[in-house]
Design an enzyme around this catalytic site. Structure first.
Site, PDB file in Angstrom:
ATOM      1  N   GLU A   1       5.876  -4.171  -4.802  1.00  0.00           N
ATOM      2  CA  GLU A   1       4.720  -3.774  -3.684  1.00  0.00           C
ATOM      3  C   GLU A   1       3.484  -4.935  -4.058  1.00  0.00           C
ATOM      4  O   GLU A   1       3.289  -4.920  -5.028  1.00  0.00           O
ATOM      5  CB  GLU A   1       4.381  -2.338  -4.069  1.00  0.00           C
ATOM      6  CG  GLU A   1       3.023  -1.720  -3.362  1.00  0.00           C
ATOM      7  CD  GLU A   1       3.145  -1.996  -1.861  1.00  0.00           C
ATOM      8  OE1 GLU A   1       2.088  -2.702  -1.359  1.00  0.00           O
ATOM      9  OE2 GLU A   1       4.039  -1.753  -1.221  1.00  0.00           O
TER      10      GLU A   1
ATOM     11  N   THR B   1      -0.173   1.413   6.005  1.00  0.00           N
ATOM     12  CA  THR B   1       0.316   2.489   7.406  1.00  0.00           C
ATOM     13  C   THR B   1       0.601   4.093   6.617  1.00  0.00           C
ATOM     14  O   THR B   1      -0.130   5.053   7.232  1.00  0.00           O
ATOM     15  CB  THR B   1       1.584   1.913   7.969  1.00  0.00           C
ATOM     16  OG1 THR B   1       1.375   0.699   8.259  1.00  0.00           O
ATOM     17  CG2 THR B   1       1.826   2.922   8.999  1.00  0.00           C
TER      18      THR B   1
ATOM     19  N   HIS C   1       6.681  15.644  12.724  1.00  0.00           N
ATOM     20  CA  HIS C   1       6.986  15.831  14.137  1.00  0.00           C
ATOM     21  C   HIS C   1       8.339  16.435  14.398  1.00  0.00           C
ATOM     22  O   HIS C   1       9.070  16.557  13.393  1.00  0.00           O
ATOM     23  CB  HIS C   1       6.839  14.393  14.883  1.00  0.00           C
ATOM     24  CG  HIS C   1       5.405  13.808  14.919  1.00  0.00           C
ATOM     25  ND1 HIS C   1       4.757  14.019  15.662  1.00  0.00           N
ATOM     26  CD2 HIS C   1       4.939  12.753  14.194  1.00  0.00           C
ATOM     27  CE1 HIS C   1       3.585  13.361  15.590  1.00  0.00           C
ATOM     28  NE2 HIS C   1       3.865  12.312  14.695  1.00  0.00           N
TER      29      HIS C   1
ATOM     30  N   VAL D   1       6.045 -10.379  -2.336  1.00  0.00           N
ATOM     31  CA  VAL D   1       7.438 -11.458  -2.156  1.00  0.00           C
ATOM     32  C   VAL D   1       6.820 -12.451  -1.388  1.00  0.00           C
ATOM     33  O   VAL D   1       6.262 -12.285  -0.234  1.00  0.00           O
ATOM     34  CB  VAL D   1       8.407 -10.729  -1.489  1.00  0.00           C
ATOM     35  CG1 VAL D   1       9.647 -11.577  -1.337  1.00  0.00           C
ATOM     36  CG2 VAL D   1       8.869  -9.644  -2.668  1.00  0.00           C
TER      37      VAL D   1
ATOM     38  N   CYS E   1     -15.537  17.195  -9.232  1.00  0.00           N
ATOM     39  CA  CYS E   1     -15.798  16.965  -7.813  1.00  0.00           C
ATOM     40  C   CYS E   1     -16.161  18.300  -7.244  1.00  0.00           C
ATOM     41  O   CYS E   1     -15.294  19.133  -7.258  1.00  0.00           O
ATOM     42  CB  CYS E   1     -14.430  16.488  -7.059  1.00  0.00           C
ATOM     43  SG  CYS E   1     -14.781  16.443  -5.077  1.00  0.00           S
TER      44      CYS E   1
END
Length: 480
Positions: free
Chosen positions: A31, A40, A49, A170, A404
């Site tokens: 990666e 994405t 969906h 890569v 937080c």
């Protein structure tokens, strides 16, 4: 030497890694980013969906229906936040009604269960915040956390023996008689099989591996994030009737954590790092969002973001094509995936099984007897009852310290995220695992405290703390 190297650790690469780890194989994942879920996968609406807009018989339709049907089991195995809320696709005109009837028919042909048209009264009973005169109701639509899903698949793969290499791009390849040598920014890797799951860069990798000719079109979509006050009465997804090409305009989507996403639009771009938000797009999103969702108000907007989808385009007709999942005898031991975009999140595991089918056409795979499909989650303190919260604090006092405030994320959760199984250590890695910095103040209170904990726990200098991507330095030196 690996049996299989997967290029890309987004949702598809991580799903392929997880499913391949069911077999006695040595598997690695390369990666280029510093964590999973950076491009994405980490920039989408997080919708499960159903498959009523995809061409019957297409891979998109088959994988979407298959992935939707199995997701309750997958969410339980991997401890993924998930809600099957249902969706209303609303219409205002006679043209909209014809569109809904068309896609209802496509859905039935694809095997999507429960689709039906409802009138305005039933629409308002189901979704009081929705605009529209009528709608198509889709009961099996759902929402999930794309961040946790990607992390969970990768962690489960790691747990079952897969090795992940981050910051490892890569850049070339060569082939000997029986194996490939993948040249990367971190050295060379040898492997018998290569699986291209490079997403936005899949056509480039495809060409590098010897399969040229694929043309990707890159479409940016921008979003508003609304805080939880806007989403208190939004109990399902609200979409407008699809246009002539089957695409959706601006829609309102609740998240599993209670926020609302308004968007996306869709604009073709050339630069793959163009994640900026533009005033023209955001103004149009706001006006379109108000038609769909009555709580679209400026005071609820806490963040903007954008994502890029890699659509496979026919060079002559300019039509958007189906997913490509292929193995060619002329390019041995390569499984090539190109044009995997929406509904890729829903389709991830069905796509992974088709990758395995390609490999099994060439060689026999043997089951790993100790494969474990389940993953342990980081317990979300804010979602527990008072009694369970008290028990957690008694077991570990770090649960009693809130880091937080907006999302009620404790020090114990932050520390677990810092010491995650994949070993990544950016600010967004913490954010994606436990939701710290995702609330109303967007890290204004907790971000510096989290950075300090990362320094202490990982023995890093302040100049080594990255926000999310390479060279995204948080500090140039010490601050108060």
């Amino acid at each position: 030497m690996y049996d299989v190297l997967i290029i890309g650790a987004g949702i598809i690469g991580s799903a392929v890694a997880r499913e391949l780890s069911r077999y006695n194989l040595k598997i690695g994942v390369l990666e280029k980013e510093l964590d999973v879920c950076v491009e994405t996968t980490g920039r989408n609406t997080g919708v499960l969906h159903t498959g009523f807009t995809y061409k019957p018989g297409s891979l998109k339709a088959q994988c979407c229906v298959e992935g939707n049907a199995e997701f309750d089991k997958i969410a339980e195995e991997l401890k993924i936040p998930f809600k099957r809320l249902g969706k209303v696709v609303v219409g205002f005109t006679d043209e909209d009604k014809q569109s809904l009837l068309k896609y209802q028919d496509i859905g039935r042909r694809n095997g999507v269960p429960g689709l039906r048209l409802i009138d305005k009264k039933e629409l308002k009973d189901m979704a009081p915040d929705a605009g529209g005169e009528f709608a198509m109701y889709s009961p099996t639509s759902g929402i999930l956390s794309p961040f946790i899903y990607n992390v969970a698949l990768a962690e489960n793969a790691k747990q079952n023996g897969v090795t992940f290499y981050f910051d490892t791009e890569v850049v070339g390849q060569s082939r000997n008689d029986n194996y490939y040598i993948l040249k990367t920014t971190k050295g060379n890797f040898s492997t018998r099989w290569v699986v291209n799951c490079a997403g936005l860069h899949s056509s480039k990798i495809s060409t590098m591996l010897g399969i040229p000719g694929y043309k990707l079109g890159f479409f940016k979509g921008e979003y508003y994030v609304l805080d939880k006050n806007a989403g208190r009465t939004l109990n399902m997804l609200i979409y407008p009737a699809p246009g002539p090409t089957g695409g959706f305009a601006t829609h309102a989507t609740p998240t599993v954590d209670g926020n609302v996403l308004i968007g996306p639009d869709s604009v073709q771009i050339d630069c793959l790092d163009n994640y900026e938000n533009t005033k023209s797009s955001m103004d149009k999103l706001f006006s379109d969002g108000r038609k769909m969702f009555k709580n679209m108000k400026r005071e609820y907007c806490i963040r903007n973001f954008s994502g890029i989808r890699p659509k496979l385009i026919d060079p002559e007709t300019k039509d958007v094509l189906d997913f490509v999942i292929e193995r060619r005898d002329t390019v041995p031991h390569v499984v090539n995936l190109v044009g995997i975009e929406s509904p890729g999140l829903t389709c991830a595991l069905p796509i992974a099984r088709r990758v395995i089918k390609c490999i099994k056409e060439v060689e026999t795979l043997y089951d790993r007897k100790n494969f474990n499909p389940c993953r342990e989650e980081i317990i979300c303190f804010a979602n527990q009852s008072r009694e369970v919260q008290q028990q957690l604090i008694e077991m570990n006092p770090d649960y009693g310290e809130i880091i937080c405030r907006c999302e009620t994320v404790t020090k114990a959760e932050i520390l677990q995220a810092i010491h995650n199984p994949l070993g990544v250590n950016t600010m967004t890695a913490i954010k994606n695992r436990v939701r710290a910095m995702m609330g109303r103040c967007q890290g204004g209170y907790c971000q510096m405290r989290i950075a300090e904990l990362m320094q202490e726990e990982l023995h890093k200098k302040e100049t080594e703390i990255m926000y999310g991507r390479k060279k995204s330095h948080m500090f140039t030196g010490k601050v108060r």
